[in-house]
Design a protein around this motif. Structure first.
Motif, PDB file in Angstrom:
ATOM      1  N   UNK A 124      32.921  39.057  43.402  1.00 57.20           N
ATOM      2  CA  UNK A 124      32.092  37.912  42.620  1.00 57.20           C
ATOM      3  C   UNK A 124      32.492  37.145  41.674  1.00 57.20           C
ATOM      4  N   UNK A 125      33.483  37.918  40.794  1.00 50.17           N
ATOM      5  CA  UNK A 125      33.932  37.214  39.565  1.00 50.17           C
ATOM      6  C   UNK A 125      35.126  36.419  39.973  1.00 50.17           C
ATOM      7  N   UNK A 126      36.121  36.816  41.033  1.00 45.45           N
ATOM      8  CA  UNK A 126      37.112  36.017  41.485  1.00 45.45           C
ATOM      9  C   UNK A 126      36.738  34.613  42.360  1.00 45.45           C
ATOM     10  N   UNK A 127      35.476  34.862  42.951  1.00 51.33           N
ATOM     11  CA  UNK A 127      35.098  33.909  43.889  1.00 51.33           C
ATOM     12  C   UNK A 127      34.426  32.921  42.883  1.00 51.33           C
ATOM     13  N   UNK A 128      33.829  33.370  41.772  1.00 50.44           N
ATOM     14  CA  UNK A 128      33.090  32.052  40.927  1.00 50.44           C
ATOM     15  C   UNK A 128      34.314  31.481  40.240  1.00 50.44           C
ATOM     16  N   UNK A 129      35.076  32.275  39.499  1.00 54.79           N
ATOM     17  CA  UNK A 129      36.045  31.648  38.534  1.00 54.79           C
ATOM     18  C   UNK A 129      37.295  31.266  39.334  1.00 54.79           C
ATOM     19  N   UNK A 130      37.695  31.577  40.424  1.00 55.74           N
ATOM     20  CA  UNK A 130      38.966  31.164  40.954  1.00 55.74           C
ATOM     21  C   UNK A 130      40.016  31.783  40.308  1.00 55.74           C
ATOM     22  N   UNK A 131      39.906  32.665  39.442  1.00 60.99           N
ATOM     23  CA  UNK A 131      41.132  33.232  38.558  1.00 60.99           C
ATOM     24  C   UNK A 131      41.600  34.703  38.975  1.00 60.99           C
ATOM     25  N   UNK A 132      42.715  34.998  39.034  1.00 64.87           N
ATOM     26  CA  UNK A 132      43.434  36.211  39.665  1.00 64.87           C
ATOM     27  C   UNK A 132      43.563  37.714  38.784  1.00 64.87           C
ATOM     28  N   UNK A 133      42.953  37.550  37.438  1.00 68.89           N
ATOM     29  CA  UNK A 133      43.253  38.524  36.624  1.00 68.89           C
ATOM     30  C   UNK A 133      41.987  39.413  36.104  1.00 68.89           C
ATOM     31  N   UNK A 134      41.940  40.606  35.962  1.00 69.15           N
ATOM     32  CA  UNK A 134      41.297  41.410  35.473  1.00 69.15           C
ATOM     33  C   UNK A 134      41.412  42.183  34.413  1.00 69.15           C
ATOM     34  N   UNK A 135      40.538  42.663  33.332  1.00 71.92           N
ATOM     35  CA  UNK A 135      40.904  43.340  32.076  1.00 71.92           C
ATOM     36  C   UNK A 135      39.898  44.562  32.252  1.00 71.92           C
ATOM     37  N   UNK A 136      40.445  45.457  32.105  1.00 72.08           N
ATOM     38  CA  UNK A 136      39.653  46.869  31.923  1.00 72.08           C
ATOM     39  C   UNK A 136      40.171  47.790  30.837  1.00 72.08           C
ATOM     40  N   UNK A 137      39.564  48.691  30.396  1.00 71.81           N
ATOM     41  CA  UNK A 137      40.079  49.709  29.451  1.00 71.81           C
ATOM     42  C   UNK A 137      40.991  50.948  29.749  1.00 71.81           C
ATOM     43  N   UNK A 138      41.756  51.101  29.019  1.00 70.18           N
ATOM     44  CA  UNK A 138      42.636  52.499  29.045  1.00 70.18           C
ATOM     45  C   UNK A 138      41.444  53.480  29.049  1.00 70.18           C
ATOM     46  N   UNK A 139      41.672  54.587  30.063  1.00 71.69           N
ATOM     47  CA  UNK A 139      40.969  55.730  30.321  1.00 71.69           C
ATOM     48  C   UNK A 139      39.607  55.388  30.539  1.00 71.69           C
ATOM     49  N   UNK A 140      39.388  54.226  31.210  1.00 72.13           N
ATOM     50  CA  UNK A 140      38.113  54.044  31.865  1.00 72.13           C
ATOM     51  C   UNK A 140      38.117  54.585  33.384  1.00 72.13           C
TER      52      UNK A 140
END
Length: 402
Positions: free
Chosen positions: A128-144
């Motif tokens: 959903x996020x990729x489709x809506x924004x058209x952007x390629x990157x994700x950010x998540x947390x270390x040890x998530x």
């Protein structure tokens, strides 16, 4: 001697470690599991944050039985109007009809997409996020920890769990949970930041409310979506129905599963209709599931939600958690962290903790450690646990600690 069932377990069920607990459970009720020999075990981990209303809650069972008499699977997700799905979606949206200090710029969450599990909810949210924004990157947390399928694994922490499955998704950046300077990594290339409100497998880590307000503002400034993974924290575990209520920050996408089903498999990702609309075209059927929102699971989930609300289980979780903290005082315990009934008792090392966990299980109390924090004991019992049951279970742990 091994029972025949136990041997078949090792012969025919795919194993994911060389040392499964291999407890043969005959039945479960409330906060207890019962072995084939009648031995009783306190379930202090709720099947890993699943059995929030206890095992086989009568109201959940009644809802399951009532739905069994009507219909089971009818059609792939989203084609037929199915009452259990509709009622549950409405109830979930109503849990978020609250006043948050930092709202979403993409509108209030009013649309629910049901999945079979938490990792599927993560995958759907990423698409959903990729489709809506058209952007390629994700950010998540270390040890998530966000799940084990390839997209969810890509944004999970700890390279140890990922290295032998690479290549995974490109364009993943990681930040330290609760570390304000890292928010600068969120940019105009970021489709979404996927974050646990309380770090689960990192050992119950609770950033400040100020951190989440800064995170919300940074995402809004650069147009990135903010995804709250409440797969462990949702459905009352941390003292409010959603942990995000404690920090006053409203996500763009909210993820749920685990405690959502009262013991039945179900998950969901939730967003505004504005966001969800992108799945309707280019391509049509932009996200598909066969069994997501199974009517029996939805009926069980709605009953679970209603039990948590009607019995004020979320509101009681804080007092029960504080009672556990007050009873777990011992030189071997460095601290007990947590909120509500999502707790971690930290010890010196895994070598100190593991024999204690093993002895607890032998004594009829099931606890565990965390994937990315193996020196801390997981304590997350059903929200229905009574004061007397807490005192009895903590007495066993204290006796083993010596």
């Amino acid at each position: 001697m091994h029972s025949s069932q136990r041997q078949l377990f090792f012969n025919h069920l795919a194993q994911t470690s060389d040392f499964p607990l291999a407890l043969e459970i005959e039945r479960a009720e409330g906060v207890f599991l019962y072995g084939q020999d009648g031995k009783r075990y306190f379930d202090l981990i709720s099947g890993i944050a699943v059995s929030n209303v206890g095992h086989r809650h009568p109201e959940v069972l009644a809802a399951i039985h009532a739905q069994l008499d009507k219909y089971l699977h009818l059609m792939v997700y989203g084609e037929y109007v199915q009452s259990p799905q509709v009622k549950l979606a409405e109830a979930l949206v109503n849990t978020l009809a609250l006043s948050y200090e930092s709202p979403s710029p993409f509108g209030l969450i009013d649309s629910v997409y049901f999945t079979n599990s938490g990792t599927e909810a993560v995958e759907g949210a990423m698409k959903l996020a990729k489709r809506y924004t058209g952007r390629p990157e994700f950010i998540s947390c270390v040890n998530a920890y966000h799940g084990a399928t390839q997209g969810a694994l890509s944004i999970s922490g700890a390279e140890f769990f990922k290295r032998n499955f690479r290549p995974l998704l490109p364009g993943i950046k990681q930040i330290q949970h609760g570390h304000l300077p890292d928010l600068e990594k969120i940019s105009c290339r970021t489709a979404a930041v996927v974050i646990e409100v309380i770090g689960g497998e990192s050992g119950v880590r609770i950033p400040s409310s100020a951190y989440f307000h800064a995170l919300r503002q940074r995402c809004t400034d650069v147009g990135a979506l903010l995804v709250f993974d409440e797969i462990q924290t949702g459905f009352g575990r941390t003292g409010t129905f959603w942990a995000s209520e404690n920090v006053g920050v409203y996500p763009d996408i909210l993820l749920s599963a685990k405690g959502m089903g009262g013991g039945m498999p179900i998950g969901a990702f939730m967003a505004s209709t504005q966001l969800m609309a992108v799945f309707r075209d280019n391509p049509i059927l932009g996200h598909i599931t066969t069994f997501g929102g199974h009517p029996v699971s939805c009926a069980a989930s709605l009953a679970t939600l209603q039990v948590i609300r009607s019995q004020n289980l979320a509101e009681q979780a804080n007092a029960k958690g504080e009672l556990i903290k007050s009873l777990l005082v011992h030189p071997k315990i460095k601290e007990v962290r947590g909120q509500g009934l999502m707790l971690a008792a930290e010890m010196e090392s895994f070598e100190v903790l593991k024999p204690i966990i093993d002895r607890c299980i032998l004594a009829g109390v099931i606890t565990d450690w965390f994937l990315f924090c193996d020196n801390s004991m997981r304590i997350a019992p059903p929200l229905t646990i009574s004061e007397g049951e807490i005192r009895e279970a903590m007495g066993v742990i204290s006796g083993i600690l010596g």
